[in-house]
Enzyme design. Structure first.
Site, short mmCIF file in Angstrom:
data_model
loop_
_atom_site.label_atom_id
_atom_site.label_comp_id
_atom_site.label_asym_id
_atom_site.label_seq_id
_atom_site.Cartn_x
_atom_site.Cartn_y
_atom_site.Cartn_z
N LYS A 279 -8.45 27.56 25.31
CA LYS A 279 -6.63 27.38 24.64
C LYS A 279 -6.09 27.74 24.73
O LYS A 279 -6.24 29.09 25.44
CB LYS A 279 -7.35 26.76 23.36
CG LYS A 279 -8.31 26.19 22.87
CD LYS A 279 -9.31 26.26 21.74
CE LYS A 279 -10.13 25.69 20.60
NZ LYS A 279 -10.32 24.28 21.13
N ARG A 353 -20.31 19.73 20.60
CA ARG A 353 -21.81 18.31 21.02
C ARG A 353 -22.85 19.65 22.09
O ARG A 353 -23.52 19.12 21.51
CB ARG A 353 -21.15 17.63 22.29
CG ARG A 353 -19.81 17.83 23.35
CD ARG A 353 -19.32 16.89 23.29
NE ARG A 353 -18.02 16.76 23.13
CZ ARG A 353 -16.80 15.98 22.95
NH1 ARG A 353 -16.77 15.14 23.62
NH2 ARG A 353 -15.58 16.24 22.75
#
Ligand code: BES
Ligand code: MN
Ligand code: ZN
Length: 503
Positions: A279, A353
């Site tokens: 990120k 996920r």
């Protein structure tokens, strides 16, 4: 804070401070009118002079009113009477509490839960007054060497209801509010702790601590256990971290032995740097909040156990860090999940996920009545819904409706996004059964689509709390959401069981 429910005459209350409402423009609540009359019209003359308009958030402290047994009276602005709905009621409660806490008052009698809020009974008002008060009083100062303490903090609040007949119900609402606020505060504490303290192992310890305090049983799976089971997706996320992943299970069995449990699955990513798909640096500290879904499972379990609800509730928290490292998973890697389906990891930052899919498959063993997962899953959800509503998806309309309604009652609201089949093909992969990302369009929905492939055998709903679990900026901090919603959801299920008993 110590709360009590009372009814009685405002003039006669021997209390350090009595509080009542003023609506805009300069309109007294019935209680304040009564006090005004008892004290010879002092308040109405102040209102005429313009000392307080009654705007939401305004307050005015009055001393030594004649004819009153109390020492002081706090006038609390409530805004326009017509606009006095759920949100303003909670803002009013928070403001009244903070002001009382700062004025050196140690006990207060509040005639504020009597103010009418359209469609809401005194139960709702007591619940929300206390929850908003606890929210306002919350501090996270465990890591500061000097704590700013109130000189004489508020200790007791008596909430007044209109008649004695409401006292019994009010007491129940009080107990529920205190239990739920405790759960919210636990979730906030866990969320606010930094990644160097709140690691997967720390969360596992806290789960054991919860089991020590409440009728909850905790089990923790280690990486070796997950390896044996075949949780290739969860383990691939943890590879880049020196902190071992944990799969935490907390069981509260308050219902009949043979009743299928409700299972809550919370994302417990204690720090999300993105992994190899790293990120950007700005605000990356906020990725310590990536375990807030897990924290909400802790908080809800505690709240439900504290209320002693007659339900079987299981919390599952897959917990890991997501960091770049020579041994980390990489874009293009293909992993085999516990379900047997394979996943091509096209972006290591879509790790939520990956840990959730194995945890969701793991839930099958509990033969659940339903599963709800809670996750700070996608930045796209913040773009879609902002910071007011959490995203909701699922495969069962009844469950979806229950969650929507619980969110409204708890003022912890959710908004449904579609999970239509048409979105599924965005997850197509040339090399595995599916990819872990579906491109930018509908990013929250394709994340939901991914999870839906692991929950086909269950009634399932997914809450994306990326925009609601914490506040950024000056007020940076965990909100404790959606513990309010989930607790209300469980309460609603218990009441339903109650209502159908003997029919
Ligand atoms: N934890 C983040 C989601 C997130 C980001 C929540 C910002 C709140 C604020 C999640 O693991 C993530 O990184 N998601 C990616 C998915 C993408 C790579 C498909 C995202 O949202 O950018
Ligand atoms: Mn991520
Ligand atoms: Zn994440």
């Amino acid at each position: 804070m110590e709360y009590s429910i009372k009814s009685g005459n405002p003039e006669k209350q021997r209390t350090a401070c009595l509080a009542g409402g003023i609506f805009e423009p300069r309109k007294m609540s019935p209680t304040i009118q009564q006090i005004d009359q008892a004290s010879g019209g002092i308040i109405s003359s102040m209102l005429r002079r313009g000392d307080i308009e009654g705007k939401l958030g305004q307050t005015l402290l009055l001393h030594n009113l004649p004819g009153m047994a109390c020492e002081r009276v706090l006038l609390v602005g409530c805004g326009r009477e017509k606009a006095f709905s759920e949100g303003p009621f909670r803002q009013m409660a928070a403001k009244a509490t903070s002001v009382l806490n700062e004025t050196g008052t140690m006990d207060a009698s509040l005639f504020l839960t009597e103010l009418p809020v359209k469609g809401r009974d005194s139960n709702w008002k007591i619940r929300h007054f206390i929850e908003a008060a606890e929210d306002a009083l919350y501090r996270f100062d465990q890591l500061k060497s000097e704590k700013d303490k109130e000189r004489r903090p508020l200790r007791r609040m008596a909430l007044f209801v209109n008649s004695r007949t409401e006292l019994g119900q009010g007491e129940i609402a009080l107990q529920q509010a205190v239990a739920i606020s405790g759960g919210i505060s636990l979730a906030r504490d866990l969320g606010n702790l930094p990644g160097n303290i709140c690691t997967p192992s720390y969360l596992a310890e806290q789960a054991h601590a919860l089991a020590g305090e409440w009728p909850i049983e905790t089990h923790v799976l280690e990486e070796a256990d997950m390896e044996k089971l075949g949780m290739g997706a969860l383990l691939s996320v943890s590879r880049g971290s020196r902190q071992p992943a944990k799969l935490i299970t907390m069981e509260y069995r308050g219902g009949p032995e043979d009743e299928a449990p409700v299972v809550l699955v919370g994302k417990g990513l204690t720090f999300d740097a993105g992994g190899i798909s790293i990120k950007p640096a700005a605000n990356m500290d906020e990725m310590k909040y990536d375990m807030c879904g897990g924290a909400s499972v802790f908080g809800t379990l505690q709240a439900v156990a504290a209320m002693g609800l007659p339900i079987n509730l299981i919390g599952v928290v897959p917990s890991s860090e997501n960091l770049p490292d020579g041994d980390a998973n990489k874009p293009g890697d293909v992993v085999t999940t516990l379900s047997g389906q394979t996943v091509e990891i096209l972006n290591t930052d879509a790790e939520g996920r990956l840990i959730l899919c194995d945890a969701l498959t793991y839930c099958e063993r509990f033969e659940p009545a339903m599963v709800v997962d809670i996750a700070t899953l996608t930045g796209a959800c913040v773009i879609a819904l902002g910071h007011h509503a959490s995203g909701l998806m699922g495969n069962n309309d009844k469950l979806i409706k229950e969650l929507l309604n619980a969110g409204v009652y708890a003022h912890d609201r959710v908004w449904q996004l579609p999970l239509w089949d048409e979105y599924q093909k965005q997850l197509d992969s040339n090399f595995a059964d599916m990819a872990n990302i579906g491109g930018r369009p509908g990013g929250s929905i394709t994340a939901g689509c991914f999870l839906s492939r692991y929950t086909k055998k269950m009634a399932w709903a997914h809450l994306d709390i990326a925009g609601t679990a914490w506040k950024t900026g000056k007020e940076k901090g965990a909100t404790g959401r959606p513990v309010g919603l989930l607790s209300q959801f469980i309460l609603g299920r218990c009441n339903r069981n109650e209502n159908t008993k003997g029919r």
